[in-house]
Design a protein around this motif. Structure first.
Motif, PDB file in Angstrom:
ATOM      1  N   GLN A 176      34.675  55.408  30.361  1.00 27.82           N
ATOM      2  CA  GLN A 176      35.335  54.034  30.357  1.00 27.82           C
ATOM      3  C   GLN A 176      35.184  53.179  31.574  1.00 27.82           C
ATOM      4  N   VAL A 177      34.688  51.930  31.368  1.00 27.23           N
ATOM      5  CA  VAL A 177      34.392  51.028  32.494  1.00 27.23           C
ATOM      6  C   VAL A 177      34.897  49.659  31.905  1.00 27.23           C
ATOM      7  N   LEU A 178      36.088  49.199  32.669  1.00 30.11           N
ATOM      8  CA  LEU A 178      36.710  48.018  32.242  1.00 30.11           C
ATOM      9  C   LEU A 178      36.750  47.022  33.314  1.00 30.11           C
ATOM     10  N   LEU A 179      36.157  45.848  32.803  1.00 24.66           N
ATOM     11  CA  LEU A 179      35.955  44.683  33.651  1.00 24.66           C
ATOM     12  C   LEU A 179      37.022  43.594  33.563  1.00 24.66           C
ATOM     13  N   LYS A 180      37.402  42.864  34.395  1.00 23.25           N
ATOM     14  CA  LYS A 180      38.503  41.610  34.282  1.00 23.25           C
ATOM     15  C   LYS A 180      37.927  40.650  35.119  1.00 23.25           C
ATOM     16  N   LEU A 181      38.063  39.379  34.784  1.00 22.26           N
ATOM     17  CA  LEU A 181      37.894  38.306  35.406  1.00 22.26           C
ATOM     18  C   LEU A 181      39.053  37.518  35.025  1.00 22.26           C
ATOM     19  N   TRP A 182      39.512  36.706  36.497  1.00 21.96           N
ATOM     20  CA  TRP A 182      40.506  35.953  36.433  1.00 21.96           C
ATOM     21  C   TRP A 182      40.291  34.878  37.537  1.00 21.96           C
ATOM     22  N   PRO A 183      40.796  33.469  37.391  1.00 22.02           N
ATOM     23  CA  PRO A 183      40.772  33.206  35.814  1.00 22.02           C
ATOM     24  C   PRO A 183      39.539  33.044  35.415  1.00 22.02           C
ATOM     25  N   THR A 184      39.439  33.088  34.101  1.00 20.56           N
ATOM     26  CA  THR A 184      38.090  32.954  33.387  1.00 20.56           C
ATOM     27  C   THR A 184      37.380  31.549  33.401  1.00 20.56           C
ATOM     28  N   LEU A 185      38.285  30.541  33.812  1.00 20.87           N
ATOM     29  CA  LEU A 185      37.780  29.062  33.880  1.00 20.87           C
ATOM     30  C   LEU A 185      38.212  28.725  35.184  1.00 20.87           C
ATOM     31  N   VAL A 186      37.092  28.443  35.816  1.00 17.76           N
ATOM     32  CA  VAL A 186      37.238  27.975  37.462  1.00 17.76           C
ATOM     33  C   VAL A 186      36.401  26.975  37.787  1.00 17.76           C
ATOM     34  N   ALA A 187      36.788  26.025  38.787  1.00 16.97           N
ATOM     35  CA  ALA A 187      36.203  24.927  39.325  1.00 16.97           C
ATOM     36  C   ALA A 187      35.035  25.358  40.165  1.00 16.97           C
ATOM     37  N   VAL A 188      33.943  24.639  40.564  1.00 14.62           N
ATOM     38  CA  VAL A 188      33.088  24.963  41.417  1.00 14.62           C
ATOM     39  C   VAL A 188      33.760  24.795  42.890  1.00 14.62           C
ATOM     40  N   GLY A 189      33.396  25.634  43.495  1.00 11.68           N
ATOM     41  CA  GLY A 189      33.878  25.925  44.742  1.00 11.68           C
ATOM     42  C   GLY A 189      35.364  26.814  44.953  1.00 11.68           C
ATOM     43  N   ARG A 190      35.786  26.952  43.792  1.00 16.40           N
ATOM     44  CA  ARG A 190      37.201  27.682  43.986  1.00 16.40           C
ATOM     45  C   ARG A 190      36.898  29.111  43.834  1.00 16.40           C
ATOM     46  N   SER A 191      37.814  29.883  44.217  1.00 17.36           N
ATOM     47  CA  SER A 191      37.789  31.475  44.369  1.00 17.36           C
ATOM     48  C   SER A 191      38.422  32.000  42.923  1.00 17.36           C
ATOM     49  N   PHE A 192      37.747  33.099  42.597  1.00 15.73           N
ATOM     50  CA  PHE A 192      38.223  33.934  41.347  1.00 15.73           C
ATOM     51  C   PHE A 192      38.132  35.300  41.910  1.00 15.73           C
ATOM     52  N   THR A 193      38.569  36.058  40.921  1.00 20.97           N
ATOM     53  CA  THR A 193      38.783  37.714  41.185  1.00 20.97           C
ATOM     54  C   THR A 193      38.002  38.496  40.052  1.00 20.97           C
TER      55      THR A 193
END
Length: 292
Positions: free
Chosen positions: A131-148
């Motif tokens: 199993q390989v599990l991927l998670k993005l947060w937040p899934t809605l992000v503005a240009v230039g802002r950071s996400f994980t």
């Protein structure tokens, strides 16, 4: 010494012919002794194939035991695992062992002319990245802002040689290779913070886990997560600032206008009030003059 036989000459210079067996007889006896020593122990070797072995938990494996002895007396494979003999010839035996669930040693042995030789093989158990599990947060992000981006690989072992790679389309965003000698299954996790770009919403993000066991007799095993999309939008802060500035400008204009109107109306009222008082004063003076 009269009447007695001599086993050794009185003088070291005694001729060889005086030895009981003669010179050549003694030499022959000595050589025969050397040749006969260990005549029942023929030198030979024992081999196992494969020489290194890593298997997935619960799997079976075929193991070959062989020897260089031409006619071994006995031979076999010693193990705590369940085994069956698939095929054999005079110099080799082919076994299959079953249900390998933990690290273990198997021993191959042969006896040749009364001498026994053996060879051991360590079987290591691995737990692949199923199993390989991927998670993005937040899934809605503005240009230039950071996400994980976070990727988890549960119940995997060994960690040594495991590489987890975060991908944006086919582009590598981040990669990490683990180290460690723990063989018990555990979770591998990679977390990476990055900045959103306008083009990010045109690519899917994914995570790839690769386990390289080739140095231990295994294979290169890989698994990939389900792709995930990132929603990227233009920041609304600029539009909001324009609206705020416009509203403030309008309010300021209305405030200044109202102040000016109040000033103008105040002046007019003052002038009218002052004019009325003047007329009344002139009329009173005329009346006083008339009476006088």
């Amino acid at each position: 010494m009269t009447g007695g036989s001599r086993l050794f000459p009185v003088s070291p210079w005694t001729p060889l012919e005086m030895f009981p067996f003669g010179g050549w007889g003694l030499l022959s006896a000595f050589l025969a002794l050397l040749c006969c020593t260990g005549s029942g122990e023929e030198a030979f070797e024992v081999h196992m194939w494969p020489e290194q072995l890593m298997v997935q938990s619960g799997e079976s494996q075929v193991i070959n035991c062989s020897t260089t002895c031409m006619q071994p007396n006995t031979g076999g494979l010693e193990t705590t695992l369940h085994k069956i003999l698939l095929e054999e010839q005079a110099q080799w035996k082919l076994y299959e062992v079953f249900n390998i669930s933990q690290d273990t040693d198997v021993i191959c042995h042969f006896t040749c002319s009364g001498k026994q030789e053996s060879k051991s093989l360590n079987i290591s158990v691995f737990y692949p990245p199923k199993q390989v599990l991927l998670k993005l947060w937040p899934t809605l992000v503005a240009v230039g802002r950071s996400f994980t981006i976070q990727c988890r690989v549960p119940s995997v072992a060994p960690l040594e040689g495991l590489t987890v790679t975060l991908l944006r389309g086919s582009e590598i965003v981040y990669s990490q290779t683990f180290v460690g000698t723990t063989l018990s299954p555990q979770e591998a996790m990679v977390t990476h913070n990055t900045t959103a770009h306008r083009e990010d919403d045109r690519h899917n993000f994914s995570c790839r886990a690769e386990m390289d066991l080739r140095s231990r007799g295994g294979d290169l095993i890989h698994s990939v997560s389900d792709p995930q999309a990132l929603d990227v939008y233009e920041p609304a802060q600029d539009n909001q600032m324009v609206i705020i500035i416009t509203v403030v400008s309008v309010l300021l204009f209305l405030f200044v206008t109202s102040v000016l109107l109040c000033f103008v109306f105040g002046q007019q009222w003052h002038q009218r009030r002052t004019g009325t008082y003047g007329v009344q004063a002139a009329w009173r003076r005329l009346r006083w003059a008339y009476r006088a």
